[in-house]
Write an enzyme that holds these catalytic residues in place. Structure first.
Site, PDB file in Angstrom:
ATOM      1  N   ARG A 125     -38.109 -44.883 -29.016  1.00  0.00           N
ATOM      2  CA  ARG A 125     -37.788 -43.862 -28.379  1.00  0.00           C
ATOM      3  C   ARG A 125     -36.716 -44.263 -27.445  1.00  0.00           C
ATOM      4  O   ARG A 125     -36.080 -43.237 -27.058  1.00  0.00           O
ATOM      5  CB  ARG A 125     -38.805 -43.096 -27.914  1.00  0.00           C
ATOM      6  CG  ARG A 125     -38.588 -41.822 -27.357  1.00  0.00           C
ATOM      7  CD  ARG A 125     -40.174 -41.485 -26.546  1.00  0.00           C
ATOM      8  NE  ARG A 125     -40.077 -39.576 -26.166  1.00  0.00           N
ATOM      9  CZ  ARG A 125     -40.549 -39.320 -25.051  1.00  0.00           C
ATOM     10  NH1 ARG A 125     -40.352 -39.921 -24.062  1.00  0.00           N
ATOM     11  NH2 ARG A 125     -40.321 -37.627 -24.988  1.00  0.00           N
ATOM     12  N   ALA A 134     -36.864 -33.827 -25.225  1.00  0.00           N
ATOM     13  CA  ALA A 134     -37.185 -34.839 -26.869  1.00  0.00           C
ATOM     14  C   ALA A 134     -38.509 -34.916 -26.180  1.00  0.00           C
ATOM     15  O   ALA A 134     -39.267 -34.812 -25.133  1.00  0.00           O
ATOM     16  CB  ALA A 134     -36.914 -36.536 -25.968  1.00  0.00           C
ATOM     17  N   SER A 135     -39.657 -33.997 -27.404  1.00  0.00           N
ATOM     18  CA  SER A 135     -40.841 -33.695 -27.029  1.00  0.00           C
ATOM     19  C   SER A 135     -42.028 -34.953 -26.189  1.00  0.00           C
ATOM     20  O   SER A 135     -41.765 -36.148 -26.547  1.00  0.00           O
ATOM     21  CB  SER A 135     -40.749 -32.765 -27.616  1.00  0.00           C
ATOM     22  OG  SER A 135     -40.674 -32.279 -28.043  1.00  0.00           O
ATOM     23  N   MET A 136     -42.957 -34.370 -25.867  1.00  0.00           N
ATOM     24  CA  MET A 136     -43.782 -34.958 -25.175  1.00  0.00           C
ATOM     25  C   MET A 136     -44.729 -35.478 -26.845  1.00  0.00           C
ATOM     26  O   MET A 136     -44.829 -35.140 -27.858  1.00  0.00           O
ATOM     27  CB  MET A 136     -45.043 -34.808 -24.935  1.00  0.00           C
ATOM     28  CG  MET A 136     -46.402 -35.025 -24.544  1.00  0.00           C
ATOM     29  SD  MET A 136     -47.747 -33.916 -23.454  1.00  0.00           S
ATOM     30  CE  MET A 136     -48.571 -35.149 -22.842  1.00  0.00           C
TER      31      MET A 136
END
Length: 405
Positions: free
Chosen positions: A40, A97-99
């Site tokens: 990530r 940036a999503s969970m």
């Protein structure tokens, strides 16, 4: 192994544990492999915004804090104000940036298989597209992003991770006709209507998965199956995402709705306004689904004697509004109500809340939606039990909007 690499791997292990716990103790092996192979942090820009006040955090100034944010099981704001300077100094998130646990849950709900073609709407950082490309192969993944700078950054990050899906700068509301037909469309921003173009670009039996927003609340996931010129499916009680840019509105109470010459009607209610606009997300989802084009906002300390918080309601066409006053006490039994316009919005809200109670306090997983090119209808439990007709009217008798300043 360098210290930096050791820290990244330790952070990744921590993220995998956190995501696994959040999803109830199991992640499918194919997504564990993807999460491990597509780190990530490669997709998180050097400047991010953190905390409730969206304070900037720069990697160069705080590398430990930056890495911690990159591998936290939490969303990370990666752009504010659509990448421009705000005229009034306000800072509001416009890309993120999503969970990670939500990302994985969406990917599992998408139920992809080898050989499937997927269109992602909303590239964001590119991480979600990277996970899909690792799972399905570059040639089977197309990601569309409306913001040119976000698109370029996502393409660069994907290349840094050794991945080459098709990355397109375009309005995702139009899908991507050049790549159709797709087996799956996954959207990483919320919509308040299902674009008709998506229905045309998905194979019969294919799936559309998208976060949802009605004007009252942005919460819930919608999974639709496409068949015979329509898409139908059920909501799921998770996910809160930024609204697709083409679906935004920018109404302000005192700029666009309330006018000096408006003379509202005064009444009172015994319904606590926070029952419909507080912490009960199920109630908010149901009330918003019932009301259709009505939004709400809180105004703290409105400079009115005896009023601590005022709850505003308004239609998206700004033709009707209502306000409910709370004096801040814990044992209030009656609240003052003001209503203006052709619709009695607080009366409608009370009726929607009573309807929700009569239906057994249903959560989003009892609501479904049918979408065609001409419109969409929300229903409860069965298609015969319409919540709202396709024209937006209540079915039975009875960007995100920003709040007031």
């Amino acid at each position: 192994m360098t210290l930096a690499r050791h820290e990244e791997q330790a952070a990744l292990r921590g993220l995998l544990r956190s995501v696994t716990d959040d999803l109830g103790g199991e992640i499918r092996d194919e997504w564990v492999k993807a999460l491990t192979a597509v780190p990530r942090h490669l997709f998180i820009p050097n400047r991010i915004w953190v905390g409730e006040n969206n304070e900037p955090l720069d990697r160069a100034n705080d590398p430990t804090g930056w890495l911690s944010a990159a591998y936290a099981n939490a969303p990370v704001v990666t752009q504010v104000n659509d990448g421009t300077d705000s005229e009034d100094g306000e800072v509001w998130p416009s890309s993120s940036a999503s969970m990670p646990s939500v990302v994985v849950r969406m990917l599992e709900d998408l139920a992809v298989r080898e050989g499937m073609k997927v269109l992602e709407v909303g590239s964001g950082t590119g991480w979600n597209a990277g996970l899909l490309a690792y799972r399905l192969g570059d040639a089977n993944v197309t990601t569309v992003e409306v913001d040119a700078r976000v698109t370029a950054a996502a393409r660069t990050a994907l290349g840094r991770a050794g991945l080459r899906p098709e990355v397109v700068c375009a309005d995702g509301g139009a899908g991507w006709p050049a790549g159709q037909p797709f087996d799956r469309i996954i959207c990483t921003c919320a919509v308040n209507r299902v674009p008709g173009a998506w229905l045309d670009q998905v194979r019969p039996g294919g799936v559309i998965l998208t976060p949802w927003e009605n004007p009252w609340i942005g919460w819930g996931m919608l999974r639709l199956t496409v068949r015979d010129g329509l898409a139908e499916g059920r909501f799921m009680p998770y996910g809160s995402f930024m609204l697709m840019r083409g679906h935004r509105s920018d109404l302000r109470i005192f700029r666009d709705v309330v006018r000096d010459d408006h003379v509202p009607d005064e009444s009172a209610t015994d319904l606590d306004p926070w029952a419909v606009a507080g912490q009960d997300l199920d109630a908010q989802f149901a009330v918003g689904s019932r009301l259709g084009d009505v939004w709400h906002a809180r105004q703290h300390d409105p400079d009115v004697d005896g009023v601590a918080v005022r709850l505003w309601l308004a239609t998206t066409d700004a033709s009707s509004w209502a306000a409910v006053d709370w004096d801040g006490a814990e044992d209030v039994e009656r609240f003052t109500v003001w209503q203006y316009g052709p619709r009695r919005l607080w009366d409608e809200t009370e009726a929607a809340y009573r309807w929700w109670l009569d239906q057994g306090r249903p959560g989003p997983d009892r609501f479904s939606l049918t979408a065609t090119r001409d419109g969409q209808s929300v229903w409860l439990d069965t298609p015969a039990n319409l919540v709202r007709d396709g024209d937006g009217s209540p079915a039975a008798p009875q960007s995100r909007v920003r709040g007031p300043r």
